[in-house]
Design an enzyme around this catalytic site. Structure first.
Site, PDB file in Angstrom:
ATOM      1  CG  ASP A  44      17.668  52.526 -61.197  1.00 53.27           C
ATOM      2  OD1 ASP A  44      18.812  52.147 -61.656  1.00 53.27           O
ATOM      3  OD2 ASP A  44      16.848  51.795 -60.581  1.00 53.27           O
ATOM      4  CD  GLU A  52      21.549  48.048 -58.961  1.00 55.01           C
ATOM      5  OE1 GLU A  52      21.853  47.318 -58.250  1.00 55.01           O
ATOM      6  OE2 GLU A  52      20.763  49.012 -58.411  1.00 55.01           O
TER       7      GLU A  52
END
Length: 407
Positions: free
Chosen positions: A79, A172
């Protein structure tokens, strides 16, 4: 495939995560890239490739020797930050960077005066944005490096190694990347996140972290008749934040200094909410900081009435140093790897956190190694091709050294 092509391919996927989402992953578009990545790992010949319904990917490069070698892992997140758009990233390569300001697009310049770290990469090939999005080196550079290293080891059987596990995860950037990471399935004795910054970075100290929500209950009354009746939550929100010392905010701290950071205020006369993050490397000071927020609320309630201010505190992660210190061989192997390939290690505390912090507290010692990206989370982000190649070399060397590790 060269690492440059691999990385730029990855940046074409918009994988931005979302803080306010309750789904896993937090945005469905992350799964599009996850499926691509799973298929790529299968194409490259890794074994045990699987992706669960939440987008967590696991795979294995099988040992090429019968020697009893610890199973180790390499982990990165796919991400990108909610702070800046990751859609329609237009990456370009500046060959043999000359040390001057970089014009990203009309009116958008990465200047060496504002970003002096550019000067450290003169003569290298830099991958930059067009100034309208982030690049995504955090942490698609880490993924590219891990995949590239696995392909090299696959093709160079003379380098002996044990089973090597790779793991890629979503979310994350919003602090949830490790929440659903299956440590037992991963099956490693230790691992490394490839999620650090510039060349040589090695991190095994991070902040202890908590989130704080401060809820303020006001009383709304017509302003013409407000005397003695109105309690303006907007004003109380400002008053609460004014109690935070200016010496203890991100703008005035560095190194091991902790802070309180006001993420945002949602406010009207009747009610307000302040969102903070609380950070400190020292566990005792961290607990003191949480107590301070509670004390601020108490002072407000003493002044304006019980129940006016309510605080919700939630620990997010802790300093991985507590778990790495008893397993320092994990660090010694990286230091040896860097030294053998001519990299000067830079061991520094993280003024933030990584998935490795949470994983370390779940029984998987997991320090953080450089991936090469600089100026994360914004349009001036860049990564050096040569630094990414060095990161690949470090991964390979770690695997080689681990083959001779004796407990």
């Amino acid at each position: 495939m060269e690492i440059t092509e691999r990385f730029i391919n990855y940046t074409k996927f918009d994988t931005q995560s979302a803080e306010d989402s309750e789904s896993v992953p937090s945005t469905p578009k992350q799964l599009i890239f996850a499926k691509f990545l799973k298929e790529e790992l299968e194409h490259e010949g890794l074994s045990d490739v699987e992706m669960d319904e939440m987008g967590y990917i696991y795979a294995t490069l099988k040992a090429n020797t019968k020697k009893d070698i610890p199973t180790i892992g390499f982990i990165s997140h796919y991400d990108t930050s909610p702070d800046c758009s990751g859609a329609n990233v237009k990456a370009r390569i500046i060959k043999n960077y000359d040390g001057n300001d970089i014009v990203l697009s009309e009116g958008i310049v990465s200047s060496t005066s504002k970003f002096p770290e550019l000067k450290e990469h003169v003569g290298e090939d830099l991958i930059v944005t067009d100034g309208h999005t982030l690049l995504g080196a955090d942490d698609k550079a880490g993924i590219a490096e891990i995949v590239q290293a696995m392909c090299y080891l696959r093709d160079h059987d003379e380098i002996k190694h044990g089973d090597i596990r790779v793991g890629f995860n979503p979310d994350e950037e919003i602090g949830r990347g490790a929440h659903h990471f299956d440590v037992e399935k991963f099956g490693c004795q230790w691992a490394y996140t490839m999620d650090g910054g510039d060349l040589g970075d090695l991190e095994y100290e991070n902040f202890n972290a908590a989130g704080a929500k401060v809820y303020i209950k006001g009383v709304s009354v017509h302003t013409g008749y407000a005397k003695g009746k109105m309690l303006n939550a907007n004003r109380l929100a400002c008053e609460f934040n004014a109690m935070i010392p200016e010496t203890d905010i991100p703008e005035t701290t560095e190194g091991y200094q902790g802070f309180y950071h006001l993420l945002g205020i949602e406010s009207r006369t009747e009610e307000a909410k302040l969102s903070y993050i609380i950070r400190d490397h020292d566990r005792e000071k961290f607990e003191d900081r949480k107590d301070f927020i509670e004390e601020c609320a108490k002072k407000m309630n003493d002044r304006y009435g019980e129940g006016t201010v309510k605080v919700e505190l939630k620990d997010q992660y802790y300093n991985m140093k507590e778990k790495i210190d008893p397993n320092m061989h994990v660090i010694e192997i990286v230091l040896q790897a860097m030294q053998e390939i001519g990299i000067s290690p830079k061991v520094e505390p993280i003024r933030g956190g990584t998935d490795g912090a949470q994983l370390s507290f779940r029984g998987l010692p997991c320090p953080n190694i450089f991936a090469g990206g600089v100026n994360f989370h914004g349009p001036h982000e860049f990564v050096s091709v040569q630094v990414m190649e060095k990161a690949v070399d470090v991964i390979i060397k770690i695997c080689e050294i681990t083959a001779d590790y004796e407990d």
